[in-house]
Write a protein that holds these residues in place. Structure first.
Motif, PDB file in Angstrom:
ATOM      1  N   SER A 216     -16.178 -19.519 -30.567  1.00 32.93           N
ATOM      2  CA  SER A 216     -17.303 -19.758 -31.560  1.00 32.93           C
ATOM      3  C   SER A 216     -18.134 -21.038 -31.043  1.00 32.93           C
ATOM      4  O   SER A 216     -19.324 -21.049 -31.200  1.00 32.93           O
ATOM      5  CB  SER A 216     -16.756 -20.037 -33.018  1.00 32.93           C
ATOM      6  N   SER A 217     -17.539 -22.047 -30.446  1.00 33.37           N
ATOM      7  CA  SER A 217     -17.905 -23.354 -30.011  1.00 33.37           C
ATOM      8  C   SER A 217     -16.656 -24.006 -29.325  1.00 33.37           C
ATOM      9  O   SER A 217     -15.424 -23.746 -29.461  1.00 33.37           O
ATOM     10  CB  SER A 217     -18.475 -24.111 -31.021  1.00 33.37           C
ATOM     11  N   LYS A 218     -17.111 -24.667 -28.319  1.00 32.80           N
ATOM     12  CA  LYS A 218     -15.882 -25.329 -27.397  1.00 32.80           C
ATOM     13  C   LYS A 218     -16.619 -26.562 -26.663  1.00 32.80           C
ATOM     14  O   LYS A 218     -17.186 -26.392 -25.670  1.00 32.80           O
ATOM     15  CB  LYS A 218     -15.331 -24.537 -26.307  1.00 32.80           C
TER      16      LYS A 218
ATOM     17  N   TYR B 202     -15.276 -13.758 -32.308  1.00 35.21           N
ATOM     18  CA  TYR B 202     -15.156 -15.017 -31.693  1.00 35.21           C
ATOM     19  C   TYR B 202     -13.660 -15.596 -32.095  1.00 35.21           C
ATOM     20  O   TYR B 202     -13.060 -15.342 -32.762  1.00 35.21           O
ATOM     21  CB  TYR B 202     -16.138 -16.182 -32.330  1.00 35.21           C
TER      22      TYR B 202
ATOM     23  N   MET C 174     -11.771 -18.815 -32.448  1.00 30.83           N
ATOM     24  CA  MET C 174     -12.243 -20.326 -33.311  1.00 30.83           C
ATOM     25  C   MET C 174     -11.030 -21.517 -33.084  1.00 30.83           C
ATOM     26  O   MET C 174      -9.845 -20.937 -33.739  1.00 30.83           O
ATOM     27  CB  MET C 174     -12.499 -19.922 -34.568  1.00 30.83           C
TER      28      MET C 174
ATOM     29  N   GLY D  28     -16.193 -29.278 -34.960  1.00 25.53           N
ATOM     30  CA  GLY D  28     -17.402 -28.717 -35.811  1.00 25.53           C
ATOM     31  C   GLY D  28     -17.921 -29.921 -36.607  1.00 25.53           C
ATOM     32  O   GLY D  28     -18.087 -31.077 -36.148  1.00 25.53           O
TER      33      GLY D  28
ATOM     34  N   GLU E  44     -20.637 -31.214 -32.526  1.00 23.55           N
ATOM     35  CA  GLU E  44     -20.114 -29.821 -32.259  1.00 23.55           C
ATOM     36  C   GLU E  44     -20.723 -28.903 -33.375  1.00 23.55           C
ATOM     37  O   GLU E  44     -20.370 -28.937 -34.453  1.00 23.55           O
ATOM     38  CB  GLU E  44     -18.952 -29.592 -31.923  1.00 23.55           C
TER      39      GLU E  44
ATOM     40  N   ASP F  47     -21.292 -25.539 -34.825  1.00 25.62           N
ATOM     41  CA  ASP F  47     -20.488 -24.084 -34.790  1.00 25.62           C
ATOM     42  C   ASP F  47     -21.158 -23.150 -36.049  1.00 25.62           C
ATOM     43  O   ASP F  47     -20.818 -23.372 -37.011  1.00 25.62           O
ATOM     44  CB  ASP F  47     -19.084 -24.132 -35.007  1.00 25.62           C
TER      45      ASP F  47
ATOM     46  N   HIS G   8     -20.463 -20.071 -36.432  1.00 25.28           N
ATOM     47  CA  HIS G   8     -19.817 -18.763 -36.503  1.00 25.28           C
ATOM     48  C   HIS G   8     -18.451 -19.280 -37.442  1.00 25.28           C
ATOM     49  O   HIS G   8     -18.191 -18.233 -37.988  1.00 25.28           O
ATOM     50  CB  HIS G   8     -19.406 -18.178 -35.310  1.00 25.28           C
ATOM     51  N   VAL G   9     -17.854 -20.380 -37.188  1.00 24.52           N
ATOM     52  CA  VAL G   9     -16.707 -20.687 -38.003  1.00 24.52           C
ATOM     53  C   VAL G   9     -16.514 -20.531 -39.648  1.00 24.52           C
ATOM     54  O   VAL G   9     -15.693 -19.888 -39.945  1.00 24.52           O
ATOM     55  CB  VAL G   9     -16.049 -21.817 -37.262  1.00 24.52           C
TER      56      VAL G   9
ATOM     57  N   GLY H 189     -19.844 -25.040 -41.006  1.00 24.23           N
ATOM     58  CA  GLY H 189     -19.473 -25.424 -39.508  1.00 24.23           C
ATOM     59  C   GLY H 189     -18.331 -26.125 -39.375  1.00 24.23           C
ATOM     60  O   GLY H 189     -18.126 -26.942 -38.351  1.00 24.23           O
TER      61      GLY H 189
ATOM     62  N   LYS I  75     -14.187 -27.154 -38.844  1.00 23.52           N
ATOM     63  CA  LYS I  75     -13.262 -26.681 -38.397  1.00 23.52           C
ATOM     64  C   LYS I  75     -11.794 -27.245 -38.667  1.00 23.52           C
ATOM     65  O   LYS I  75     -10.716 -26.671 -38.704  1.00 23.52           O
ATOM     66  CB  LYS I  75     -13.255 -27.050 -36.699  1.00 23.52           C
TER      67      LYS I  75
END
Length: 754
Positions: free
Chosen positions: A406-408, A607, A609, A640, A703, A705, A707-708, A712, A714
């Motif tokens: 989803s992001s990295k 995704y 996550m 995130g 970051e 994100d 999708h998470v 956003g 994390k």
């Protein structure tokens, strides 16, 4: 009834701009440092008695005698609760109706299943009398040999590991990948049993009024605790009121209601008066969970370019003789490094201990110190810098599932962390650097990762006629700063300055905020709060845009913006009206709405996550005495959206310190003959103190994100451990040239190798 605690103030110099993203000081900080924050054991209802556990001194067998008469002869003792003298339960405490229900020792028989198991409860007028009464019980036992350690019995493949994960996961042909490898390693690592040791022990103050129950107890999951208590005592959930505004640490041990807390409730029912039961430090080594020991074997292979051709991670762990919880250590190898073939597997052994349970970064903490050590060994075998090796093998998609992240921002963490630390000055070979005192200097690193989780939660939002707001959710603050971060989300959701928002949390009569665990609480409760705020603003906007007397009349299609206690037309922000004016004209004292939050199953299916990070550590080792000193650590993390940078920094520091502790300090020492833990205290169970804490530096990498979750977020509570333990272990190798694979690393490990 105890007075309700309401946190409404924040430092004046921080009152500006949007609330999310501001480094606000903890709203409960002054209460805590002045001693005004009430914890469970601070409660003293009228007529309260004190309860003390009598616990087993054997690990396996049965109690054959308790001198109840001697205990009752003590002038302060009121009653003694035993297997033959106790109130009835409506449900068998060994029954399991869901995977997160664990068995409890509630005096249902004379059987002893582990050392420190409660075998009786003494109830007295004073704590001293209850303690002395417990000593007078002088139990005798029929003893069986204790099964202790990873080789205590036949091993088996567990049905699931961690929170329901499959015990074996395979992708590609590992044996073919190893056979084709230009370089390979095969190494085993051991981690010890560890215990949560929060500063605040488990405690309960319980009062019955007929079939209504009032409780003060530390809890990371109020709704879960209500449900478990309701089942055991056969009363409606709504009859149970739990207060848990402050926790002095939890680390997972307070996520589920424990046996000693239920015994406190039983004791109150037995004597018909309020009862307080607080665990002594040594009593926390058994009935309230711990991190299980592991033995992990890693086999890695690489091609001529240093790219992984195979990664196999096998973990052996233990569970109790009577219940099922399996540390998912090998799962740490699922997500970080790209390989054509990956296999993770688990086996377990039953032993005579309390049941292991979730402990900060469960699975990932134990698994990552082994994985990151093995990756370091593989890099050395290939003659490649450890950071370059990790970058070369960084997974661009989740290796086994093939899902995109989803992001990295891990590579940015690598780059920024290495730059801050000065990594590129590191010599490749070990034992090359000494400081001015002749101490060996080593640098190591580890990659950090933890899944970005989210559970279900609800919240209630209220806007008042005076222009202030209220946000209610049964959130839990065990020191991570939830009362502050969630209030920031609430303030932005309501379009108010944080000082105009009353945030209510910490009691079970508020909407369910889910569980504070898995680094998911801010995301879980925060999304519910955000949605509740949006819902009440929508109701307020509907009032205004339908009212011909409002400057917002007819703005329904254009929409409105909530800011600073006013609604503004989106297409003409000069046309606005205060919340107070809208409610006054409508003749309403307040308006309310509810909101919920839960993980998006579509996004989760599409995704992978995770939060990510990189930790760099410097150690100095006395070459003659083998003494190890961590002198410097730098961590760079991408997690995130950051709600409060100050609180995040604190959480990451805490995780990094725990990682250092994992590598060098923590170990529960078991007497293999008796099954008793020999160091059940904070003098001999070693954790870092201020003198052990190095220079710490934390960077957070921006970051985004989408999708998470809608915010956003994390989470940061656990990721700091996962890279830090390996970084310290790898730094010790780089300083000394000695690869220690059993943790914590001891002076003797280095001296014997030398």
């Amino acid at each position: 009834m105890t007075p309700e605690i309401r946190l409404t103030e924040s430092p004046a110099h921080l009152r500006h701009g949007a609330n999310i993203g501001q480094p606000l000081t903890r709203r409960d900080g002054i209460l805590k440092v002045t001693g005004k924050a009430p914890y469970a054991a601070d409660r003293h209802p009228r007529g309260m008695l004190y309860a003390v556990l009598a616990v087993s001194s054997i690990a396996r067998g049965r109690v054959t005698f308790l001198d109840v008469a001697a205990a009752k002869s003590h002038p302060g003792v009121v009653d003694v609760m035993t297997p033959t003298h106790k109130p009835p339960l409506a449900e068998d405490p060994d029954a399991k109706t869901n995977p997160f229900m664990f068995r409890m020792e509630l005096l249902q028989s004379d059987a002893v299943r582990y050392a420190n198991q409660p075998i009786a409860v003494v109830i007295a007028q004073t704590l001293e009398a209850a303690t002395e009464g417990a000593a007078l019980l002088t139990p005798t036992y029929e003893t069986l040999s204790a099964r202790v350690g990873l080789d205590a019995d036949e091993s088996f493949v567990p049905p699931a590991v961690g929170p329901g994960h499959p015990p074996i996961v395979e992708h590609g042909d590992v044996e073919a990948g190893l056979a084709a490898a230009a370089k390979a390693i095969d190494a085993s690592y051991e981690t010890p049993a560890q215990y949560h040791n929060a500063m605040e022990p488990h405690a309960i103050v319980a009062s019955w009024d007929g079939d209504k129950l009032s409780i003060d107890t530390p809890s990371q999951g109020l709704a879960w605790a209500q449900g478990r208590i309701a089942g055991l005592f056969g009363i409606p959930v709504e009859n149970i009121h739990i207060r848990s505004p402050f926790l002095g640490g939890g680390f997972g041990s307070k996520g589920l209601i424990s046996g000693p807390q239920i015994l406190g409730i039983m004791a109150a029912r037995l004597v018909g008066r309020p009862v307080k039961l607080v665990l002594r430090r040594e009593h926390m080594y058994g009935p309230v969970g711990h991190r299980a020991p592991t033995r992990q074997r890693l086999r890695l292979g690489t091609d001529g370019n240093g790219l992984l051709t195979a990664l196999e991670h096998h973990a052996k762990t233990v569970t109790s003789s009577f219940d099922d919880f399996y540390e998912s250590a090998a799962d740490a190898s699922h997500t970080l490094y790209a390989s054509r073939a990956i296999r993770t597997s688990h086996e377990a052994v039953r032993v005579d201990t309390g049941t292991p349970l979730f402990m900060r970064a469960p699975g990932e903490a134990t698994g990552s110190i082994a994985l990151e050590s093995a990756i370091d060994e593989m890099a050395w075998a290939c003659g490649i810098d450890p950071l370059q090796f990790r970058i070369r093998n960084d997974a661009e998609v989740e290796p086994i599932s093939g899902k995109p992240f989803s992001s990295k921002a891990l590579r940015e963490c690598y780059t920024k962390g290495a730059e801050r630390f000065g990594w590129w000055e590191r010599p490749l070979s070990p034992r090359q650097v000494r400081d001015e005192n002749g101490f060996l200097v080593g640098w190591g690193m580890g990659t950090a990762t933890f899944p970005a989780l989210m559970f279900q939660a609800n919240a209630r939002a209220v806007l008042r006629a005076d222009g202030s707001g209220v946000m209610e959710t049964g959130a839990h603050d065990m020191g991570q700063g939830a009362w502050t971060a969630l209030a920031q989300i609430a303030a932005d959701g309501l379009g108010l300055d944080i000082d105009r928002v009353e945030f209510k949390a910490g009691t079970s009569d508020l909407p369910d905020a889910g569980i504070a665990g898995g680094s998911a609480h801010t995301a879980t409760a925060g999304v519910a709060i955000h949605n509740a705020g949006a819902a009440v603003i929508a109701k307020l906007a509907d009032l205004a845009t339908r009212d011909q007397r409002s400057p917002l009349f007819g703005a329904g299609n254009a929409g409105v913006i909530a800011r600073n206690g006013r609604l503004h037309r989106r297409d003409d922000e000069t046309r606005c009206e205060s919340y107070a004016d809208i409610l006054r004209r409508a003749g309403l004292a307040e308006i309310e709405a509810t909101g919920g939050g839960a993980a998006d199953p579509v996004a989760q299916a599409d995704y992978a996550m995770h939060a990510h990070g990189a930790v760099f550590a410097e150690v100095k080792v006395d070459p003659d005495l083998g003494q190890i000193r961590v002198t410097r650590m730098v961590g760079a993390f991408a997690a995130g959206r950051i709600i409060n940078p100050k609180l995040v920094r604190s959480q990451l520091f805490g995780g990094m310190i725990w990682g250092m502790s994992f590598a060098l300090h923590e170990e529960a020492v078991m007497d293999r003959r008796s099954g008793r833990i020999m160091n059940p205290n904070l003098a001999e169970y070693h954790v870092p103190v201020n003198a052990d804490v190095p220079s710490l530096d934390v960077l957070t990498v921006d970051e985004h994100d989408p999708h998470v979750n809608p915010l956003g977020i994390k989470g940061v509570g656990e990721i700091g451990i996962t890279g830090s333990a390996g970084a310290v272990a790898n730094a010790v190798w780089h300083a000394t040239g000695v690869r220690v694979r059993r943790f914590p690393i001891r002076i003797s490990d280095l001296l014997m190798a030398g």
